[in-house]
Motif scaffolding. Structure first.
Motif, mmCIF file in Angstrom:
data_model
loop_
_atom_site.group_PDB
_atom_site.id
_atom_site.type_symbol
_atom_site.label_atom_id
_atom_site.label_comp_id
_atom_site.label_asym_id
_atom_site.label_seq_id
_atom_site.Cartn_x
_atom_site.Cartn_y
_atom_site.Cartn_z
ATOM 1 N N ASP A 67 0.816 -1.214 0.000
ATOM 2 C CA ASP A 67 0.000 0.000 0.000
ATOM 3 C C ASP A 67 0.850 1.264 0.000
ATOM 4 O O ASP A 67 0.505 2.259 -0.644
ATOM 5 N N ARG A 68 1.955 1.235 0.707
ATOM 6 C CA ARG A 68 2.811 2.423 0.755
ATOM 7 C C ARG A 68 3.351 2.753 -0.634
ATOM 8 O O ARG A 68 3.427 3.921 -1.019
ATOM 9 N N TYR A 69 3.715 1.731 -1.395
ATOM 10 C CA TYR A 69 4.185 1.969 -2.752
ATOM 11 C C TYR A 69 3.077 2.568 -3.609
ATOM 12 O O TYR A 69 3.314 3.479 -4.414
ATOM 13 N N ALA A 70 1.866 2.045 -3.456
ATOM 14 C CA ALA A 70 0.735 2.576 -4.222
ATOM 15 C C ALA A 70 0.459 4.030 -3.862
ATOM 16 O O ALA A 70 0.161 4.853 -4.738
ATOM 17 N N PHE A 71 0.568 4.358 -2.574
ATOM 18 C CA PHE A 71 0.348 5.746 -2.160
ATOM 19 C C PHE A 71 1.394 6.668 -2.776
ATOM 20 O O PHE A 71 1.079 7.772 -3.237
ATOM 21 N N HIS A 72 2.644 6.223 -2.778
ATOM 22 C CA HIS A 72 3.707 7.052 -3.349
ATOM 23 C C HIS A 72 3.484 7.268 -4.847
ATOM 24 O O HIS A 72 3.650 8.381 -5.362
ATOM 25 N N LEU A 73 3.100 6.198 -5.543
ATOM 26 C CA LEU A 73 2.827 6.312 -6.969
ATOM 27 C C LEU A 73 1.646 7.247 -7.218
ATOM 28 O O LEU A 73 1.700 8.108 -8.104
ATOM 29 N N ALA A 74 0.588 7.091 -6.433
ATOM 30 C CA ALA A 74 -0.591 7.938 -6.595
ATOM 31 C C ALA A 74 -0.271 9.403 -6.315
ATOM 32 O O ALA A 74 -0.771 10.309 -7.004
ATOM 33 N N GLU A 75 0.571 9.655 -5.318
ATOM 34 C CA GLU A 75 0.954 11.037 -5.000
ATOM 35 C C GLU A 75 1.764 11.654 -6.138
ATOM 36 O O GLU A 75 1.587 12.830 -6.479
ATOM 37 N N ALA A 76 2.628 10.855 -6.743
ATOM 38 C CA ALA A 76 3.423 11.369 -7.855
ATOM 39 C C ALA A 76 2.534 11.723 -9.044
ATOM 40 O O ALA A 76 2.691 12.793 -9.659
ATOM 41 N N VAL A 77 1.593 10.845 -9.360
ATOM 42 C CA VAL A 77 0.690 11.128 -10.489
ATOM 43 C C VAL A 77 -0.192 12.333 -10.165
ATOM 44 O O VAL A 77 -0.416 13.204 -11.005
ATOM 45 N N GLU A 78 -0.678 12.398 -8.955
ATOM 46 C CA GLU A 78 -1.497 13.541 -8.547
ATOM 47 C C GLU A 78 -0.757 14.859 -8.738
ATOM 48 O O GLU A 78 -1.344 15.889 -9.090
#
Length: 247
Positions: A67-78
């Motif tokens: 989940d932490r990796y997904a959050f980091h990826l989502a934050e970058a795209v955001e």
């Protein structure tokens, strides 16, 4: 100054993640991108390093994502980093990660035209052996020839000037975010219990927004050779990745 892209690849080998990622890497390098390729998800361990990229391409079928990796990826795209990909490399991925699925906009659930309509959630050796024993599929049971219908009036550079075309590959049935901007569809006729619902116009190519970031997806391309057999499919991916990349 050239733009930067990142590809992280892995998961099920049947989708040829190394071959397809090398193809995408070459496509981007011709457009003056510097491309970093990682064979691990550890490249997603922090948000800050991801912000230097203009485009991120997942090439990872099934598997799991922290989940932490997904959050980091989502934050970058955001923040404005683009996200783009194709087939199972992007949207038959990380079934238990809802943040990833919400951001990418869809998830594969079936090959609709198959006589083998029981689909397993985990491509483990034990599961594959079970299905082959009790629900065997003929050779190339998941591949079919179908027409990709470009959405007329879509006003998108991704499909502008591209005619409808045929391709022989896996046809995907997707569960989709209703907000996606559909650019191409295909008519699917299912077998088994779902066939009672009749034919469905299933999205094949779409875009969506995630904060300031752009998201592109094409379900075309089960294996690398598909892009040679259907050059329209490769052109759509090339344009889609360029569209998604941070401007």
């Amino acid at each position: 100054m050239s733009r930067k892209a990142m590809i992280f690849r892995g998961g099920w080998d049947g989708h040829e993640p190394k071959k397809v990622s090398e193809r995408f890497k070459k496509l981007l390098e011709k457009e003056d991108f510097e491309v970093d390729v990682f064979d691990t998800q550890e490249c997603l361990a922090e948000t800050e390093p991801l912000l230097k990229y203009d485009l991120i391409i997942p090439m990872w079928t099934q598997g799991q994502m922290d989940d932490r990796y997904a959050f980091h990826l989502a934050e970058a795209v955001e923040s404005g980093v683009g996200l783009g990909g194709a087939h199972g490399g992007m949207c038959d991925s990380f079934r238990w990660n809802i943040e990833y699925q919400f951001m990418t906009g869809s998830q594969w659930v079936a090959h609709p035209g198959d006589t083998w309509y029981h689909h397993i959630s985990d491509l483990s050796p034990d599961n594959l052996a079970f299905v082959q024993q009790f629900y065997p599929s003929p050779d190339d049971g998941f591949e079919t020839t179908y027409t990709v219908n470009i959405k007329r009036g879509a006003a998108s550079p991704i499909v502008e000037g591209i005619p409808d075309f045929q391709v022989r590959t896996e046809q995907y049935y997707l569960h989709l975010d209703p907000c996606v901007n559909v650019l191409a569809t295909t008519l699917v006729t299912t077998t088994g219990p779902h066939s009672s619902n009749g034919p469905v116009a299933m999205p094949v190519v779409y875009t969506k927004l995630w904060g300031k970031g752009r998201v592109f997806y094409s379900s075309l391309g089960h294996v690398d050779r598909i892009y040679d057999e259907a050059p329209e499919a490769q052109e759509i991916v090339r344009r889609g990745l360029l569209w998604a990349a941070r401007k």
